[in-house]
Design a protein around this motif. Structure first.
Motif: not given
Length: 360
Positions: A245-246, A253-254, A267-268, A273-275
């Protein structure tokens, strides 16, 4: 230069669409492997190249010539089947020479071609034997030799190693790779075995349900799969998938959560990740060799189900609360069925997919 071209190929059996619009090309001298699960259409596609199946629509071009409606004998292709299909009452020489005699070549030319093929395949001492006196690997060599003597423009292989045991399959993979190198011929090879695909191909075509999922070199498909299907099909053992889950996302980053992450966030650094938005579900892909046990750093909390000792390595089968996880470990870890194990993730080799399976 494109030597083999398939343009929007479709195949219907009544109302059933088996091949649903396929575009594939191969260069002269290239080794292309069609791979996919049973029923994906790979053998049907090969038979359409050979002319053994009619094309419902689309074009087949060989050496820039449209052969879509040409008879098989006029296409200058040669096919090696899963079944050796050798004449049991004929010697190896006569089996290899049969097609040439039907084409009314001179006995001198036949002897030269069979001799050349036998030398390439290292079956010269077997030429006087009958098929019943040959091993499975030797019979397959004869079947391949029968194709070589025709000097085809393209060699087509339809799961030629399926009837062999594991050791012979490994040996024959090497022989076919050497044959390709020595002949420099264009080869199209069908298999459901991704190990054969990875070891033989210049390029792999991954098929599913009559459609192409991805085309690329073995390295490209392994390192940059287009979706979870390709990621799970290419590689042995298959890639692990965790539904995460985001928790947070910005332009670079994500941050992801999962019940197996021991209360931590994964954390990636991810430029796309902005999508994604907090609350979105993504699939994290982890190859078995990129999960490590006993490093002192823990990201995953797993319950051990089973460990397979393979000698120099061990395949560990474990589970999160929701998924099965396979880990490849060098050596023989001291683990016990049912125990809780902690493992770390190689952050340099994490794959990310949308919930519907597309690579991010």
């Amino acid at each position: 230069m494109t030597f083999l071209q398939l343009e929007n190929i479709k195949k219907q059996f009544g109302e059933l669409g088996v091949i649903k619009g396929v575009d594939i090309s191969a260069s002269k001298g290239e080794f292309v492997v069609f791979v996919g699960p049973s029923g994906c259409g790979k053998s049907t596609l090969l038979r359409m190249i050979a002319g053994l199946e009619d094309v419902s629509s689309g074009k087949v071009l060989i050496d820039e010539k449209d052969v879509t409606y040409e008879e098989p004998a006029k296409r200058e292709v040669s096919m090696v089947f899963q079944s050796y299909a050798l004449y049991p009452h004929m010697s190896v020489f006569d089996n290899m020479a049969f097609g040439l005699r039907m084409a009314k070549l001179s006995e001198e030319e036949i002897k030269r071609r069979v001799g050349d093929a036998a030398r390439i395949l290292q079956i010269e001492p077997l030429l006087e034997r009958k098929p019943r006196a040959l091993s499975g690997g030797q019979r397959q060599r004869v079947a391949i030799g029968r194709s070589i003597v025709r000097n085809p423009k393209i060699f087509l292989f339809d799961e030629p190693l399926s009837n062999l045991d594991a050791e012979l399959r490994s040996q024959m993979r090497v022989e076919i790779a050497k044959l390709h190198r020595n002949l420099g011929a264009t080869m199209v090879y069908v298999t459901h075995d991704q190990v054969e695909a990875m070891t033989l191909a210049d390029r792999i075509v991954v098929l599913r349900a009559g459609l192409v999922e991805q085309i690329g070199s073995p390295t490209e498909l392994y390192d940059r799969p287009a979706n979870t299907f390709v990621a799970g099909f290419i590689g042995s053992p298959k890639m692990n998938f965790l539904a995460a889950k985001v928790e947070g996302a910005d332009a670079t980053s994500l941050r992801l959560s999962h019940p197996a992450f021991q209360g931590q966030s994964l954390v990636l650094s991810h430029p796309r990740s902005n999508t994604l938005r907090p609350g979105d579900i993504v699939t994290v892909g982890l190859r078995p060799e990129h999960i490590r046990i006993g490093t002192g750093h823990s990201m995953l909390n797993l319950t051990l189900d089973f460990a397979e000792n393979l000698g120099g390595s061990t395949q560990v089968y474990a589970r999160t609360p929701a998924e099965q996880v396979t880990i490849v470990v060098n050596g023989r870890p001291d683990v016990t069925q049912g125990e809780t194990i902690s493992a770390d993730i190689d952050h340099a080799h994490i794959y990310l997919f949308t919930a519907d399976g597309k690579a991010l």
